[in-house]
Design an enzyme around this catalytic site. Structure first.
Site, PDB file in Angstrom:
ATOM      1  N   PHE A  73       0.806  -1.224   0.000  1.00 16.75           N
ATOM      2  CA  PHE A  73       0.000   0.000   0.000  1.00 16.75           C
ATOM      3  C   PHE A  73       0.841   1.277   0.000  1.00 16.75           C
ATOM      4  CE2 PHE A  73       0.702  -1.762   4.164  1.00 16.75           C
ATOM      5  CZ  PHE A  73       1.157  -0.689   4.919  1.00 16.75           C
ATOM      6  N   TYR A  74       2.119   1.176  -0.351  1.00 20.45           N
ATOM      7  CA  TYR A  74       3.021   2.324  -0.301  1.00 20.45           C
ATOM      8  C   TYR A  74       2.907   3.192  -1.557  1.00 20.45           C
ATOM      9  CZ  TYR A  74       5.626   0.580   3.787  1.00 20.45           C
ATOM     10  OH  TYR A  74       6.011   0.171   5.039  1.00 20.45           O
ATOM     11  N   GLY A  75       1.766   3.839  -1.708  1.00 19.67           N
ATOM     12  CA  GLY A  75       1.605   4.756  -2.826  1.00 19.67           C
ATOM     13  C   GLY A  75       0.567   5.801  -2.493  1.00 19.67           C
TER      14      GLY A  75
END
Length: 333
Positions: A52-54
């Site tokens: 979920f790193y965006g």
């Protein structure tokens, strides 16, 4: 002793990949790739990313990793890749149900493609609605199926580590640990991991950049920076927390190192202080210059320096939580 995870050697310092993509303007591939290659060449072969790193598209981090290893397949077997998931990609709420963690792992593998094996999967936060034993058992089935090679834990208390380890071997425990976040020591997480032989992955070892001394005010952060809502970066708390940076900088200058290097050396010193502990800081960097600064070999911290820093930490009070209020509720699961 050389550090190993899943039987693979890793350097004493790892590499956090979040900063490449969880920012208003993601790092261009050529710059990110050069930094990732340099990290591997310097021995920082434990990579930590997130499903979920965006900021705009949640899976940007996975897609970046895919593109890197697709272009440089010769590096794939040199890296132990750990990915955090297990959260709803819209709300970021944790979901530790067997059905969801299986779905999360499948999504990670889909975005990574065939370029890189998903070595370690960890639920980013503990779902309080689901017993940790149930979640770990489900991930254990995925290990048996060969979908993943190992299981890690993230933001957990000592009791949870013991309960999880009773179900399946735990490859690592990821926790925030730094000069301004010492709760993992005080709450027995570090000593528990040392006792059980589980490596600790120390994320945000530089206080999300704050401890480097290069951020002197909120104006130094671009609009939309994910750190702006965090309590420690608030208008009220920012100048108060700079006291710690200024005190640490004095010791760094005396030692002839950067504040960032002192902060990392302080974390590594814990391997001497806590018998049996293996701790791997994973500072992030979006440029080769900052990466090399973080990974530079410096003189180990002396007992006297460690004691002096301990006195500073006793004297200087850090203001504000590590995150914002809602996110704080998911810590220490």
């Amino acid at each position: 002793m050389p550090l190993e995870i899943l039987g693979k050697p890793i350097g004493p310092i790892g590499f956090g990949l979040m900063g490449f993509t969880w920012r208003p303007n993601p790092t261009p591939d050529d710059q990110a790739f050069a930094t990732m290659k340099r990290a591997i060449d310097l021995g920082a072969t434990f990579f930590n990313g997130g499903e979920f790193y965006g900021s705009s598209i949640r899976t940007l981090n996975l897609d970046l990793i895919n593109r890197f290893f697709t272009k440089y397949p010769e590096y794939a077997d040199k890296v132990v890749l750990s990915i955090k998931g297990g959260v709803d990609l819209k709300t970021l709420a944790p979901d530790g149900s067997p059905e969801f963690v299986r779905k999360s792992v499948a999504n990670c593998i889909s975005h990574l493609g065939t370029a890189k094996k998903l070595d370690i999967f960890e639920c980013a936060r503990v779902d309080h609605r689901v017993p940790i034993e149930t979640t770990i058992a489900a991930l254990g089935e995925l290990v048996k199926e060969g979908r993943i090679d190992g299981i890690s834990l993230s933001e957990v208390k000592a009791e949870t580590i013991r309960r999880a380890a009773a179900v399946h071997k735990i490859s690592a425990v990821e926790i925030e640990y730094s000069l301004w976040a010492t709760e993992a020591r005080d709450l027995g997480v570090l000593s528990t991991c040392a006792e059980l032989g589980i490596p600790v992955i120390a994320y945000s070892p530089l206080g999300r950049g704050f401890l480097t001394g290069q951020i002197r005010s909120r104006k130094d952060l671009e609009e939309g920076d994910i750190r702006l809502p965090f309590e420690r970066f608030s208008e009220e708390n920012f100048p108060v927390n700079l006291q710690l940076v200024d005190e640490i900088t004095k010791i760094a200058k005396t030692k002839g190192v950067k504040p960032s290097q002192l902060a990392i050396a302080w974390i590594k010193k814990h391997e001497e202080v806590i018998p049996g502990l293996k701790i791997i800081p994973i500072p992030g960097a979006t440029s080769v210059e900052h990466l090399e600064e973080n990974l530079a070999q410096v003189e180990p911290m002396t007992d006297e320096e460690f004691a002096a820093i301990g006195a500073i930490l006793e004297k200087v009070e850090i203001k504000g939580g590590r995150y914002f209020k809602i996110a704080e509720g998911h810590l220490w699961g």
